[in-house]
Design an enzyme around this catalytic site. Structure first.
Site, PDB file in Angstrom:
ATOM      1  CB  SER A  29      -0.943   0.233   1.077  1.00  0.00           C
ATOM      2  OG  SER A  29      -2.047   0.855   0.666  1.00  0.00           O
ATOM      3  CG  ASN A  49      -6.113   6.186   5.508  1.00  0.00           C
ATOM      4  OD1 ASN A  49      -7.154   6.276   4.786  1.00  0.00           O
ATOM      5  ND2 ASN A  49      -5.948   6.225   6.157  1.00  0.00           N
ATOM      6  NE  ARG A  79      -5.275   4.017  17.242  1.00  0.00           N
ATOM      7  CZ  ARG A  79      -4.548   4.201  15.881  1.00  0.00           C
ATOM      8  NH1 ARG A  79      -4.222   4.643  15.375  1.00  0.00           N
ATOM      9  NH2 ARG A  79      -5.126   1.952  15.159  1.00  0.00           N
ATOM     10  N   PRO A  80      -2.131   3.154  21.262  1.00  0.00           N
ATOM     11  CG  PRO A  80      -3.125   0.348  21.333  1.00  0.00           C
ATOM     12  CD  PRO A  80      -3.293   2.399  22.096  1.00  0.00           C
ATOM     13  CB  SER A  81       1.547   1.632  16.644  1.00  0.00           C
ATOM     14  OG  SER A  81       2.046   1.444  15.851  1.00  0.00           O
ATOM     15  CB  THR A 120       2.334  -2.472  12.637  1.00  0.00           C
ATOM     16  OG1 THR A 120       2.824  -1.070  12.962  1.00  0.00           O
ATOM     17  CG2 THR A 120       1.381  -2.852  12.573  1.00  0.00           C
TER      18      THR A 120
END
Length: 503
Positions: free
Chosen positions: A23, A331, A457-459, A461
């Site tokens: 992507s 996005n 917020r946590p990622s 990845t």
């Protein structure tokens, strides 16, 4: 993933898709996207299987496969069909061949579409599994369906000269650029496109593409924008699009997923009113949606807005709950979903000989809009054509679209932590439940500023915590974002030096 897709195909008795792409990520990265029978993303349970297989040691692979077969009671004598596509990364061809090896080793049939956008492969899978009701499962079928709907819609434009004005498109040096070139003849000059970053020289997603433009808040490299020129950017596999322009003072204006969702949902709501159809339009957002867009939709347009966790799979699922569900992440990744009931009502009215002129005209526009949208997934090309058609029908310039509401200044930061799992959230990721005291600190900081909100917020990845803040001025929002980052660093196990104030 070829093995897994074959098992999924046998289980569902349907074609399954495997798209080799990473992507919007850098060219050297790669991965796969698995596509379920209706063109949607693979279910969470099968995501877990994908993780198990990806992490299985070679000697444990057969055991892992047998475990999936037993759990899902898969009849291995069933036929399997797997559609495979790839983007333009140098590694994509060999990886797609590896997928085919996986399919053939479980005696499945693979159909290699070669170079296609991610949304095109989603489209092919859906077409195949709906026996052609959705369209023809070829790239030509895709171009013909979308271009026919676009040409029909733009005939109704109030200011057709505007849609004929040149649209500058940044192809991110990716597959979207190649496929847009292929599609141009089908559009019969109804849209004049000037393509930049077309893959002939630059590196995929490097200093260009939707993610670069959204994050950097500036035009891509290699594109010189004149005052008030209409521009858009795809990402590397063409499932995201953002619009932008520069005003006469040279100031950059971004029209992201929130602006796109607002334009499309208000257009659909107006048409439904004109058609006299009692169907509910809802916009699905995440916590990252700009507060101004939410206020405009709820308070001015009286459109239902609901909020979900970040991630397209969450938005897509929520959008299915409404007659017409519009979802776009900030996005630029999103689409519109129409329920079976909504599509039937629109088609019946469009065919009704006794319906009055205005109602029938609105129903025809709605019917064309349904045909132009790729309901399987977010699609940069389809979404771009839809935006162009809406602007033409409404006789709007990109500046008038931008002026519908003004975004609140916002800032996104990230803080490195030892373990992102210390952060847990609730309320569609808008409030932190752990570590203790963090949400109280954020609430106290937000109260210091006007029109402010912030969340962490946590990622998904990496071991970082993402910080988002909004406030009435850029100076205020920068200060708020920095102070929230300090709270995260202090209370959630920050790594390295404390975050420095924004310049």
């Amino acid at each position: 993933m070829g093995l897994l897709a074959t098992l999924r195909s046998k289980q569902t008795k349907s074609a399954i898709g495997v798209m080799v792409t990473a992507s919007h990520n850098p060219e050297e990265d790669n991965g796969v996207k698995l596509i379920d029978p209706m063109g949607e993303m693979i279910t969470p349970a099968w995501e877990d299987y994908a993780t198990q297989l990806a992490n299985a040691e070679q000697e444990a692979l057969c055991t892992a496969l047998k475990d999936i077969i037993e759990r899902e009671t898969i009849n291995m004598s069933e036929k399997a069909s797997v559609f495979i596509g790839r983007d333009t990364r140098p590694s994509s061809k060999s990886l797609s061949m590896a997928v085919m090896d996986g399919v053939s080793s479980l005696e499945g049939n693979s159909l290699d579409y070669g170079l296609v956008t991610t949304p095109q492969l989603h489209f092919m899978v859906r077409c195949c599994n709906t026996q052609g009701c959705y369209g023809t499962a070829t790239t030509q079928g895709y171009y013909e369906k979308l271009s026919k709907a676009f040409i029909e819609l733009t005939k109704h434009g109030k200011n057709r000269t505007d849609v004929k004005k040149r649209l500058m498109v940044d192809g991110a040096n990716g597959i979207g650029a190649l496929k847009l070139k292929e599609m141009e003849p089908f559009l019969q000059s109804e849209l004049q496109v000037k393509l930049f970053n077309d893959g002939s020289s630059g590196k995929l997603n490097y200093l260009c593409g939707a993610d670069y433009v959204k994050v950097q808040q500036k035009p891509p490299q290699g594109m010189k924008i004149g005052p008030d020129e209409r521009c858009c950017s795809f990402d590397g596999d063409a499932d995201r699009v953002v619009y932008y322009y520069s005003d006469s003072a040279g100031c950059f204006h971004l029209l992201d997923g929130d602006k796109i969702a607002t334009l499309i949902s208000t257009y659909l709501k107006d048409l439904l009113t004109q058609a006299g159809l009692n169907l509910q339009v809802a916009v699905v957002q995440t916590a990252y949606a700009n507060g101004s867009s939410t206020q405009y939709l709820e308070n001015v347009m009286k459109v239902t807005v609901c909020c979900t966790k970040t991630g397209v799979k969450h938005l897509h699922h929520a959008a299915q709950e409404f007659d017409i569900g519009v979802y776009f992440e900030a996005n630029g990744h999103g689409t519109v979903l129409f329920s079976k009931n909504a599509m039937e009502q629109i088609q019946q009215l469009a065919k009704d000989q006794s319906a009055n002129g205005e109602k029938k005209h609105a129903a025809k526009l709605l019917e064309g809009t349904v045909n132009l949208i790729n309901q399987a997934t977010g699609d940069a090309i389809s979404d771009m054509l839809l935006i162009e058609a809406v602007l033409a029908i409404r006789g709007m310039t990109v500046q008038e679209w931008d002026a519908i509401y003004t975004d609140l200044p916002n800032r996104q930061l990230k803080v490195k932590v030892a373990d992102r799992r210390v952060i847990e959230t609730t309320d569609a990721e808008r409030r932190a439940t752990t570590p203790e005291g963090l949400q109280d600190s954020i609430d106290a900081l937000v109260k210091k500023f006007k029109q402010a909100r912030a969340f962490v917020r946590p990622s998904g990845t990496e071991d970082v915590v993402r910080v988002y803040a909004e406030a009435d001025t850029q100076e205020s929002v920068d200060s708020l974002a920095h102070q929230v980052s300090l709270a995260v660093h202090r209370l959630a196990g920050g790594v390295g030096e404390e975050p420095k104030p924004l310049q």
